[in-house]
Design an enzyme around this catalytic site. Structure first.
Site, PDB file in Angstrom:
ATOM      1  N   GLY A 155     -25.389   1.513  41.482  1.00  0.00           N
ATOM      2  CA  GLY A 155     -26.481   0.926  41.626  1.00  0.00           C
ATOM      3  C   GLY A 155     -26.693  -0.690  41.678  1.00  0.00           C
ATOM      4  O   GLY A 155     -25.620  -1.091  41.640  1.00  0.00           O
ATOM      5  N   SER A 156     -27.728  -1.273  42.682  1.00  0.00           N
ATOM      6  CA  SER A 156     -27.814  -2.655  42.566  1.00  0.00           C
ATOM      7  C   SER A 156     -28.378  -3.047  40.925  1.00  0.00           C
ATOM      8  O   SER A 156     -28.813  -2.099  40.300  1.00  0.00           O
ATOM      9  CB  SER A 156     -28.620  -3.026  43.570  1.00  0.00           C
ATOM     10  OG  SER A 156     -27.985  -3.022  44.855  1.00  0.00           O
ATOM     11  N   GLY A 157     -28.479  -4.220  40.810  1.00  0.00           N
ATOM     12  CA  GLY A 157     -29.044  -5.009  39.489  1.00  0.00           C
ATOM     13  C   GLY A 157     -27.884  -5.167  38.468  1.00  0.00           C
ATOM     14  O   GLY A 157     -28.338  -5.648  37.634  1.00  0.00           O
ATOM     15  N   HIS A 158     -26.625  -5.178  39.193  1.00  0.00           N
ATOM     16  CA  HIS A 158     -25.675  -5.483  38.189  1.00  0.00           C
ATOM     17  C   HIS A 158     -24.834  -6.589  38.664  1.00  0.00           C
ATOM     18  O   HIS A 158     -23.795  -7.061  37.924  1.00  0.00           O
ATOM     19  CB  HIS A 158     -24.584  -4.192  38.055  1.00  0.00           C
ATOM     20  CG  HIS A 158     -25.274  -3.226  37.607  1.00  0.00           C
ATOM     21  ND1 HIS A 158     -26.072  -2.861  36.822  1.00  0.00           N
ATOM     22  CD2 HIS A 158     -25.050  -1.709  38.520  1.00  0.00           C
ATOM     23  CE1 HIS A 158     -26.557  -1.478  36.715  1.00  0.00           C
ATOM     24  NE2 HIS A 158     -26.021  -0.913  37.687  1.00  0.00           N
ATOM     25  N   ASP A 203     -23.602   8.346  40.978  1.00  0.00           N
ATOM     26  CA  ASP A 203     -22.552   7.828  41.224  1.00  0.00           C
ATOM     27  C   ASP A 203     -21.396   8.865  41.759  1.00  0.00           C
ATOM     28  O   ASP A 203     -20.733   8.797  42.864  1.00  0.00           O
ATOM     29  CB  ASP A 203     -21.748   6.438  40.826  1.00  0.00           C
ATOM     30  CG  ASP A 203     -22.771   5.324  40.352  1.00  0.00           C
ATOM     31  OD1 ASP A 203     -23.201   4.801  41.437  1.00  0.00           O
ATOM     32  OD2 ASP A 203     -23.484   5.057  39.494  1.00  0.00           O
ATOM     33  N   HIS A 241     -28.264  -0.170  32.802  1.00  0.00           N
ATOM     34  CA  HIS A 241     -29.571   0.327  33.738  1.00  0.00           C
ATOM     35  C   HIS A 241     -30.796   0.272  32.944  1.00  0.00           C
ATOM     36  O   HIS A 241     -31.681   0.881  33.531  1.00  0.00           O
ATOM     37  CB  HIS A 241     -29.037   1.893  34.062  1.00  0.00           C
ATOM     38  CG  HIS A 241     -27.975   1.972  35.189  1.00  0.00           C
ATOM     39  ND1 HIS A 241     -26.628   2.109  34.405  1.00  0.00           N
ATOM     40  CD2 HIS A 241     -27.662   1.889  36.063  1.00  0.00           C
ATOM     41  CE1 HIS A 241     -25.554   2.084  35.592  1.00  0.00           C
ATOM     42  NE2 HIS A 241     -26.393   2.089  36.497  1.00  0.00           N
TER      43      HIS A 241
END
Ligand SMILES: Nc1ncnc2c1ncn2[C@@H]1O[C@H](COP(=O)(O)OP(=O)(O)O)[C@@H](O)[C@H]1O
Ligand SMILES: Nc1ncnc2c1ncn2[C@@H]1O[C@H](COP(=O)(O)OP(=O)(O)O)[C@@H](O)[C@H]1O
Ligand SMILES: [Mg+2]
Ligand SMILES: [Mg+2]
Ligand SMILES: [Mg+2]
Ligand SMILES: [Mg+2]
Lengths: 217, 331, 331, 217
Positions: free
Chosen positions: C54-57, C110, C219
């Site tokens: 996911g994005s945001g990391h 994932d 997350h």
């Protein structure tokens, strides 16, 4: 030419203790349009003065004040270290030239401190700094001393003057220090440095009278 | 207050100790003066460069000490200029035959501490010069003000003078370069939230859920004005409208573009701003040739960002390109 | 919500565009598949390495693409695994004769997307292997659970396999190295605040002013338990007590120590934690030989930090030491 | 061997529209112990289904469902893309083998979808996932279809069953998906996926009856 350290030591101690006690309050004042560190800076520096209290050379008032000034100038951070340090240093120079620290000497010390602050920081009266409390106080003290009033009466009047002068900074726009970056938004709250001066002088007047009472009692 | 901290009074020393422990071969920590210095400094064949300021701006300046940048950084407490003694002792410890350059972000407190320290160390026979950094366009600059602040643009000055000094330039030449870079560098900052100094324990100002501060500095003081939160596109427009006409940067210019996070804004948002600014600059005929996205000069945990432009020429480009090794690093 | 963002649905694409614009010579952006790839990839003489999540990391993983690390990163939306098509198309674009290694942080979404993509690309005749990263000690690991998560420790796996691939290692060797690094890496995370996904616009959970979440992932989901905010010393004790006995790391070990910021915590606090952890590890006989302080794997704007240990041996040390050039950089 | 797309198309459209309409609600459900992206992921995927609606091959129900499944599997991110995509794909395979999509066909499609989800995600009933709504629904539908009830009656019952089953997940501890990381803290709120299944089936039952009413009127 070596004035007794007595009253000077007493006043410095009251200032140092009050600065430490008012750390949070002074910081809150500085966070309205400043960066909130004023109380912290003063407290850390005057803590060192109190820590080293017993070891400070008190052979005469001038030397004693100079030692205090060195700690303040060298160990207080922010704008206050250089400004307050310079003020104490200039006052020390006057004290060194005196046999006794009386009313006229006090007026001269205040004037020297004010000139030092102006020279160091470039500010003038009306730019919303601690000068806006200090200068009216010096003028008031000068008048009353010339009239021959007793110390307590002079101090009580100085306290009232300082408070009124500090409150009068509310309507000023800051032109010096960090508060000046906010431009017109600096209008509407009093200057932290000016309020601190008022608090300290009120405290000196207070403690002075307690000391007198204790001595009388 | 939500921070990783023990005694707030030990915040700065404990951070500095961490920096030293993470870089045992290259850095030295002198706790008496809050000094982080290169382990191999002073070198007599190189101008020593020292920067001081309040803490709370990390990685500036204590994490930018190292080969190709600063020789030493002596911070004060959070948002407080270093005590004059710290600066004076740092200058003495880092004195070099080629001279010492003091970098100062043009705040009253820093200025006075460094001026006093320069006077004292000059009296000791040390060759010292001071250079003031003042890239913040949010502050009015006139004879009756204290002048502009130094903010994130200081990174470029540090980098350029560091590279020049490393290459052996003499003190006058290093000063010339620093002044030149400062003169073509402009910054504007926008805050989404206030920051919380560890010793205070609460935010320095209140900001509504839909409000931002335009023209903030890096010390948690409010900015020039409060505005409504708008889209990233509109924020970038506002930033560019403040910065571009100020120098001015004009069509045909090549620039370095920095999007600097103020401490609480994630790098995802910074890259988003960068992309938008890059394209809007291109539309104005200004070509972004060097890019800097991340945290360079922060205001503790403040959410927000600043935008800096540096007009490039071959000399500045080469200095910014030169290698440097500092505590602020990825690997 | 206080973020620099236009349309939240465009948050990820606009960030990716920013990354590409900041690195025009080294990176390529393929908007159809959210793919950031090395401009010179695929190289047929080198294993291609792809990571998705996911994005945001950020900086993980889109800002760690480059020479010596990833060949490509194909993120999903914020906190959502990439759609299977994105992974499949990315594998096809980066297919190399030496094979493709997929790095996956062992989350259900994932895992499934990468497994399906691997199946499909294998059917196309591409040589693909998948390596799961699972360094988070906060998660119970047993047959009836989904197993441990991959968190900030993934940086070390990326770095090591990237170095090995760059040096020409074949696919099996790269996999061996990745598994080895993963097997000696352990992480624990602590959150001081929740994070706010752009599309949601409000924090993912409520945390009292004096509360922290112990054992958070990356997350924004809550951690294993809620606790009272304590001093930095006590927090480091809690982190070390979770991580050290898990491998275990023992007296005489040399380790890499990473203090990773979760997005909203300034680097000053991270270095403070680092110094404390360094000394407490030394007291346990564990020597910190490599240090990583900053943001490596974040949870948007979450305030908090994770602590990672990697047990070093000469092979791992050399791989971590090898140079790499990625979008996440200072200069 | 090519079932008419009619009812299947209708049901898929209701699902797609409901997923888009409930983006925020489904996301909020997922943020209690998950990461809040469930609604966003579903909405983005089903938006694509709706965008491409007119171009989807609807020569028969199986082919149509397969096209939809490809979009879902390929373009929805998170855990939901592979799970929902597999479910639709398996249902498509059943549909392809049928001449008409009647009650028994629907039961078989539901069963195939469930097996697909289990195979892909490794979950079983009782682990607090959407299976805990889907499996009771399938069982209920199977019973009522075997009893020969009309579609509307079956759907109305399925909606009640789904809602009750979704609510029953509240007391379960999550053993799959991101919610499982919180361990016992996952107890006390219903599973986002299970509630979504309930919402979608309620909506199908609703819209089905409106369509009947419109046809009758
Ligand atoms: N140039 C100046 N001259 C005189 N007083 C000043 C000047 N600048 C600031 N001050 C005083 O100092 C106070 C702030 O001190 P402090 O918080 O230590 O400084 P800083 O702005 O560096 O944080 C102000 O409230 C004001 O009274
Ligand atoms: N292994 C699994 N098998 C079946 N359903 C699952 C599984 N894991 C998660 N789910 C379902 O998916 C939902 C969450 O979906 P989503 O938010 O897209 O996933 P993620 O956890 O990747 O963010 C959960 O509420 C649950 O119903
Ligand atoms: Mg201040
Ligand atoms: Mg200050
Ligand atoms: Mg997710
Ligand atoms: Mg989710």
């Amino acid at each position: 030419m070596a004035a007794d350290v007595g009253d000077v030591e007493f006043v410095v101690r009251v200032i140092a203790q009050s600065a430490v006690e008012n750390e949070i309050y002074f910081g809150d004042l500085d966070s309205v349009v400043g960066d909130g560190d004023f109380g912290y800076s003063l407290a850390r520096g005057f803590e060192i003065v109190l820590e080293q209290w017993d070891t400070l050379d008190r052979s005469d008032a001038g030397t004693f004040l100079q030692k205090v000034a060195m700690i303040i100038a060298g160990r207080i951070g922010g704008t206050s270290g250089p400004l307050w340090g310079t003020a104490f240093l200039r006052a020390a120079t006057v004290a060194k030239s005196r046999d006794v620290i009386d009313g006229p000497a006090a007026v001269e010390m205040l004037s020297a401190a004010i000139e030092g602050i102006k020279a160091r920081g470039g500010a003038e009266v009306g730019e919303k700094t601690l000068l806006d409390a200090l200068v009216p106080v010096r003028d008031d003290v000068a008048t009353l001393v010339a009239q021959g009033l007793r110390a307590q009466a002079v101090l009580d009047s100085a306290a009232v003057t300082a408070r009124a002068a500090a409150e009068a900074t509310t309507v000023m726009q800051a032109r010096r220090g960090r508060a000046s970056y906010t431009g017109e938004r600096s209008i509407g709250s009093p200057d932290a440095g000016a309020v601190a001066v008022a608090v300290l002088i009120e405290r000196i007047a207070d403690q002075w009278s307690e000391r007198e009472a204790a001595r009388a009692g | 207050m939500k921070k990783f901290v023990n005694d707030p009074k030990q915040f700065v020393p404990q951070m500095l100790r961490g920096i030293a422990l993470a870089n045992p071969d290259t850095l030295r920590y002198v706790p008496e003066y809050n000094l982080i210095m290169r382990a191999d400094a002073p070198r007599q064949d190189k101008v020593s460069i020292i920067q001081g300021s309040g803490s709370g701006h990390e990685p500036a300046h204590v994490m930018t000490v190292g080969k190709g940048m600063l020789d030493g950084a002596c911070p004060g407490d959070v948002f407080a200029a270093p005590p004059m003694d710290y600066v004076y002792e740092s200058v003495k410890l880092l004195a070099s035959d080629k001279g010492v350059l003091l970098l100062v972000n043009n705040y009253t407190g820093d200025k006075m501490a460094f001026e006093m320290a320069q006077e004292m160390s000059s009296a000791d026979g040390i060759k010292v010069q001071t250079l003031f950094i003042n890239d913040d366009v949010a502050v009015e600059d006139s004879t009756w003000t204290v002048g502009r602040r130094g903010v994130a643009g200081n990174f470029f000055v540090m980098k350029a003078v560091g590279a020049a000094a490393e290459a052996g330039a003499d003190l006058d030449e290093v000063v010339r370069i620093g002044e030149k870079v400062n003169s073509v560098t402009r910054t504007i900052g926008i805050a989404l939230t206030a920051c919380t100094p560890p010793a205070k324990g609460s935010p320095l100002f209140d900001l509504g859920a839909d409000e931002i501060e335009v023209g903030v500095g890096i010390h948690g003081e409010p900015g020039r004005r409060r505005a409504k939160l708008v889209s990233a596109d509109e924020i970038v427009d506002e930033m560019l409208d403040a910065v571009v006409p100020d120098l001015p940067y004009t069509s045909g210019d090549s620039v370095a573009l920095m999007i600097n996070g103020l401490g609480g804004t994630p790098i995802s948002e910074l890259y988003l701003l960068f992309g938008i600014a890059h394209e809007k600059l291109a539309a104005r005929g200004i070509a972004v040739r060097r890019s800097y996205v991340g945290e360079y000069c922060t205001s503790l945990d403040m959410a927000g960002a600043s935008l800096t432009l540096v007009r490039l020429d071959p000399e500045i480009d080469a200095l910014l390109d030169a290698p440097a090794e500092i505590a602020y690093r990825v690997f």
